[in-house]
Design a protein around this motif. Structure first.
Motif, PDB file in Angstrom:
ATOM      1  N   PRO A   1      -0.216  19.862   9.113  1.00 36.69           N
ATOM      2  CA  PRO A   1       0.301  19.459  10.425  1.00 36.69           C
ATOM      3  C   PRO A   1      -0.270  18.152  10.950  1.00 36.69           C
ATOM      4  CG  PRO A   1      -1.212  21.326  10.628  1.00 36.69           C
ATOM      5  CD  PRO A   1      -0.942  21.140   9.169  1.00 36.69           C
ATOM      6  N   GLU A   2      -1.367  17.671  10.354  1.00 38.67           N
ATOM      7  CA  GLU A   2      -1.994  16.447  10.836  1.00 38.67           C
ATOM      8  C   GLU A   2      -1.615  15.203  10.041  1.00 38.67           C
ATOM      9  OE1 GLU A   2      -6.153  18.098  12.702  1.00 38.67           O
ATOM     10  OE2 GLU A   2      -6.164  17.432  10.621  1.00 38.67           O
ATOM     11  N   ALA A   3      -1.127  15.371   8.822  1.00 41.76           N
ATOM     12  CA  ALA A   3      -1.006  14.251   7.890  1.00 41.76           C
ATOM     13  C   ALA A   3      -0.195  13.083   8.431  1.00 41.76           C
ATOM     14  CB  ALA A   3      -0.408  14.740   6.566  1.00 41.76           C
ATOM     15  N   SER A   4       0.992  13.349   8.956  1.00 43.92           N
ATOM     16  CA  SER A   4       1.864  12.256   9.382  1.00 43.92           C
ATOM     17  C   SER A   4       1.329  11.504  10.593  1.00 43.92           C
ATOM     18  CB  SER A   4       3.264  12.790   9.700  1.00 43.92           C
ATOM     19  OG  SER A   4       3.218  13.707  10.776  1.00 43.92           O
ATOM     20  N   GLU A   5       0.375  12.102  11.315  1.00 45.32           N
ATOM     21  CA  GLU A   5      -0.167  11.452  12.513  1.00 45.32           C
ATOM     22  C   GLU A   5      -1.015  10.229  12.168  1.00 45.32           C
ATOM     23  OE1 GLU A   5       0.725  12.234  15.518  1.00 45.32           O
ATOM     24  OE2 GLU A   5       1.896  13.976  14.877  1.00 45.32           O
ATOM     25  N   TYR A   6      -1.458  10.136  10.922  1.00 46.50           N
ATOM     26  CA  TYR A   6      -2.237   8.969  10.507  1.00 46.50           C
ATOM     27  C   TYR A   6      -1.348   7.752  10.255  1.00 46.50           C
ATOM     28  CZ  TYR A   6      -6.072  12.284   9.694  1.00 46.50           C
ATOM     29  OH  TYR A   6      -7.027  13.240   9.853  1.00 46.50           O
ATOM     30  N   LEU A   7      -0.056   7.976  10.084  1.00 46.22           N
ATOM     31  CA  LEU A   7       0.843   6.882   9.692  1.00 46.22           C
ATOM     32  C   LEU A   7       0.989   5.783  10.747  1.00 46.22           C
ATOM     33  CD1 LEU A   7       3.661   8.837   7.828  1.00 46.22           C
ATOM     34  CD2 LEU A   7       1.841   7.436   6.841  1.00 46.22           C
ATOM     35  N   PRO A   8       1.223   6.097  12.037  1.00 43.67           N
ATOM     36  CA  PRO A   8       1.401   5.013  13.012  1.00 43.67           C
ATOM     37  C   PRO A   8       0.236   4.021  13.066  1.00 43.67           C
ATOM     38  CG  PRO A   8       2.195   7.069  13.933  1.00 43.67           C
ATOM     39  CD  PRO A   8       1.512   7.420  12.651  1.00 43.67           C
ATOM     40  N   PRO A   9      -1.036   4.476  13.096  1.00 45.11           N
ATOM     41  CA  PRO A   9      -2.124   3.487  13.086  1.00 45.11           C
ATOM     42  C   PRO A   9      -2.151   2.634  11.817  1.00 45.11           C
ATOM     43  CG  PRO A   9      -2.938   5.636  13.799  1.00 45.11           C
ATOM     44  CD  PRO A   9      -1.559   5.845  13.274  1.00 45.11           C
ATOM     45  N   ILE A  10      -1.821   3.241  10.681  1.00 42.07           N
ATOM     46  CA  ILE A  10      -1.798   2.482   9.427  1.00 42.07           C
ATOM     47  C   ILE A  10      -0.680   1.447   9.459  1.00 42.07           C
ATOM     48  CG2 ILE A  10      -1.374   2.641   6.938  1.00 42.07           C
ATOM     49  CD1 ILE A  10      -2.724   5.373   6.974  1.00 42.07           C
ATOM     50  N   GLU A  11       0.482   1.837   9.942  1.00 39.01           N
ATOM     51  CA  GLU A  11       1.614   0.908  10.000  1.00 39.01           C
ATOM     52  C   GLU A  11       1.352  -0.250  10.957  1.00 39.01           C
ATOM     53  OE1 GLU A  11       4.553   3.739  11.034  1.00 39.01           O
ATOM     54  OE2 GLU A  11       5.040   4.266   8.948  1.00 39.01           O
ATOM     55  N   THR A  12       0.688   0.037  12.071  1.00 44.93           N
ATOM     56  CA  THR A  12       0.331  -1.027  13.017  1.00 44.93           C
ATOM     57  C   THR A  12      -0.652  -2.010  12.385  1.00 44.93           C
ATOM     58  OG1 THR A  12       0.694   0.419  14.926  1.00 44.93           O
ATOM     59  CG2 THR A  12      -0.682  -1.525  15.268  1.00 44.93           C
ATOM     60  N   ALA A  13      -1.665  -1.459  11.708  1.00 40.14           N
ATOM     61  CA  ALA A  13      -2.658  -2.312  11.049  1.00 40.14           C
ATOM     62  C   ALA A  13      -2.018  -3.118   9.920  1.00 40.14           C
ATOM     63  CB  ALA A  13      -3.796  -1.457  10.509  1.00 40.14           C
ATOM     64  N   ALA A  14      -1.053  -2.533   9.238  1.00 47.34           N
ATOM     65  CA  ALA A  14      -0.410  -3.209   8.108  1.00 47.34           C
ATOM     66  C   ALA A  14       0.252  -4.510   8.545  1.00 47.34           C
ATOM     67  CB  ALA A  14       0.613  -2.285   7.462  1.00 47.34           C
TER      68      ALA A  14
ATOM     69  N   ALA B   1       0.845  -1.196   0.000  1.00 46.25           N
ATOM     70  CA  ALA B   1       0.000   0.000   0.000  1.00 46.25           C
ATOM     71  C   ALA B   1       0.877   1.241   0.000  1.00 46.25           C
ATOM     72  CB  ALA B   1      -0.931   0.013   1.201  1.00 46.25           C
ATOM     73  N   ALA B   2       0.639   2.108  -0.962  1.00 49.17           N
ATOM     74  CA  ALA B   2       1.351   3.376  -1.028  1.00 49.17           C
ATOM     75  C   ALA B   2       0.564   4.428  -0.251  1.00 49.17           C
ATOM     76  CB  ALA B   2       1.521   3.812  -2.479  1.00 49.17           C
ATOM     77  N   ILE B   3       1.231   5.101   0.661  1.00 50.00           N
ATOM     78  CA  ILE B   3       0.622   6.190   1.421  1.00 50.00           C
ATOM     79  C   ILE B   3       1.297   7.474   0.967  1.00 50.00           C
ATOM     80  CG2 ILE B   3       0.022   7.042   3.700  1.00 50.00           C
ATOM     81  CD1 ILE B   3      -0.944   4.183   3.161  1.00 50.00           C
ATOM     82  N   ILE B   4       0.535   8.368   0.344  1.00 51.94           N
ATOM     83  CA  ILE B   4       1.106   9.651  -0.051  1.00 51.94           C
ATOM     84  C   ILE B   4       0.504  10.734   0.824  1.00 51.94           C
ATOM     85  CG2 ILE B   4       1.567   8.902  -2.413  1.00 51.94           C
ATOM     86  CD1 ILE B   4      -0.869  10.481  -3.334  1.00 51.94           C
ATOM     87  N   TYR B   5       1.349  11.678   1.225  1.00 53.27           N
ATOM     88  CA  TYR B   5       0.853  12.740   2.109  1.00 53.27           C
ATOM     89  C   TYR B   5       1.681  14.010   1.954  1.00 53.27           C
ATOM     90  CZ  TYR B   5       4.706  11.745   5.379  1.00 53.27           C
ATOM     91  OH  TYR B   5       5.943  11.572   5.959  1.00 53.27           O
ATOM     92  N   ASP B   6       1.044  15.112   2.283  1.00 56.21           N
ATOM     93  CA  ASP B   6       1.664  16.435   2.209  1.00 56.21           C
ATOM     94  C   ASP B   6       2.168  16.824   3.598  1.00 56.21           C
ATOM     95  OD1 ASP B   6       2.383  19.061   1.886  1.00 56.21           O
ATOM     96  OD2 ASP B   6       0.354  19.793   1.490  1.00 56.21           O
ATOM     97  N   PRO B   7       3.473  16.981   3.788  1.00 62.52           N
ATOM     98  CA  PRO B   7       4.004  17.279   5.113  1.00 62.52           C
ATOM     99  C   PRO B   7       3.661  18.674   5.623  1.00 62.52           C
ATOM    100  CG  PRO B   7       5.743  17.443   3.483  1.00 62.52           C
ATOM    101  CD  PRO B   7       4.541  16.907   2.772  1.00 62.52           C
ATOM    102  N   THR B   8       3.185  19.557   4.732  1.00 60.91           N
ATOM    103  CA  THR B   8       2.807  20.890   5.199  1.00 60.91           C
ATOM    104  C   THR B   8       1.485  20.871   5.961  1.00 60.91           C
ATOM    105  OG1 THR B   8       1.645  21.483   3.146  1.00 60.91           O
ATOM    106  CG2 THR B   8       4.006  21.935   3.249  1.00 60.91           C
TER     107      THR B   8
END
Length: 328
Positions: free
Chosen positions: A176-189, A167-174
């Motif tokens: 302020p919330e975008a990267s906070e979704y990554l840990p739950p996705i990585e855990t579920a992965a 799964a490709a996760i693309i996000y805009d670092p500008t």
């Protein structure tokens, strides 16, 4: 097929006292609006129409009792900051900011002008309010889903397309919330046996490059994380996903409406309509710091069956039975 459930909100009454409601303003009141989409974007116009409708039902007609100054920054963070400064200089009695990327630059410009937001995942963690019950400063509003919803997006992707192994996760670092979704996705992965690839994107060229590089691997899927940049360029993202036959899942309904595969999230337009109630209360004398942040508790699952068929996918009946809207 549609089972629309409007969002119910918690954390305080949304209506002002009847006595206050009966008072008519003796002068034109001015508010500002900072929007993350482009002015001609149909989704942005739908949100603003709901916001104006909410104001109208509370006795505020644009051009009669109230003057609204609009600024649309179309996913550009530099423009967002410039427009935030511009709105604050106008000295409005309140400012409405749709999202965290709109709220953050406003907070850098003022700690006194009342601000109401409608789409912030973690207003406390983001430093916008002291607490949900007692915001305490010049900001309050309506919060959307928590970051843990990222795991639901990956789960939905696997339910519709069980063959997905990457799964490709693309996000805009500008955002302020975008990267906070990554840990739950990585855990579920890990539990789903899916490999995650993350790509930071700040422009159309980077979006195209990230997707083109990812499709070299078989059995891929795509989850673009919510941000103004992703929303502004959603047609491009959806077309690239379809060209490369990538099953794709999003946070909001307007993506599958526009040809994406599926979404799971809140009903945004209804939040904008509800946000008008806090602008109303502020204009009638209440302080934003005393108005509790209200949270969305109802979510909607949307699947574009036409897109699924084009991708060679057959969503299970058990999933379709739980879907709030199936686009055929």
């Amino acid at each position: 097929m549609r089972r629309r459930e409007f969002i119910t909100l918690i954390g305080g009454a949304a209506a002002s006292p009847l006595a206050a409601r009966a008072q008519q303003p003796d002068r034109m009141r001015r508010i500002g609006v900072l929007m993350n989409l482009a002015e001609r974007d149909p989704e942005g116009q739908a949100r603003i129409a709901a916001f104006r409708e909410g104001l109208g039902k509370l006795g505020w007609t644009e051009g009669r009792e109230i003057q609204i100054e609009y600024r649309w920054f179309a996913g550009d963070p530099e423009r967002a900051q410039a427009y935030a400064a511009d709105l604050v200089k106008l000295k409005p009695e309140a400012i409405f900011a749709g999202t965290a990327p709109a709220l953050a630059p406003l907070l850098r410009e003022t700690r006194s002008v009342p601000i109401v937001f409608a789409q912030v995942a973690d207003p406390v963690g983001g430093g916008f309010v002291a607490s949900l019950a007692r915001p305490g400063g010049n900001i309050t509003g309506f919060a959307q889903f928590e970051y843990a919803i990222g795991a639901k997006w990956l789960e939905l992707l696997k339910q519709i397309a069980p063959q997905v192994a990457h799964a490709a996760i693309i996000y805009d670092p500008t955002n302020p919330e975008a990267s906070e979704y990554l840990p739950p996705i990585e855990t579920a992965a890990r539990s789903f046996g899916v490999q995650i690839s993350t790509s930071v994107v700040r422009s159309v060229a980077e979006i195209e490059r990230a997707i083109e590089q990812f499709v070299r691997e078989p059995n891929g899927g795509l989850i673009p994380l919510p941000s103004p940049l992703i929303a502004v360029h959603r047609d491009l993202i959806i077309s690239l996903a379809m060209r490369h036959r990538l099953p794709n899942v999003y946070a909001y309904r307007y993506y599958p409406i526009g040809g994406g595969l599926a979404s799971y999230g809140i009903e945004i337009v209804e939040l904008y309509r509800r946000a008008a109630s806090y602008i109303d209360r502020i204009l009638r004398g209440e302080k934003p710091g005393d108005l509790p942040v209200q949270q969305a508790t109802k979510f909607e699952l949307v699947i574009n069956l036409k897109t699924a068929k084009a991708l060679g996918l057959d969503p299970p009946i058990t999933l379709l039975a739980r879907t709030d809207e199936v686009i055929e």
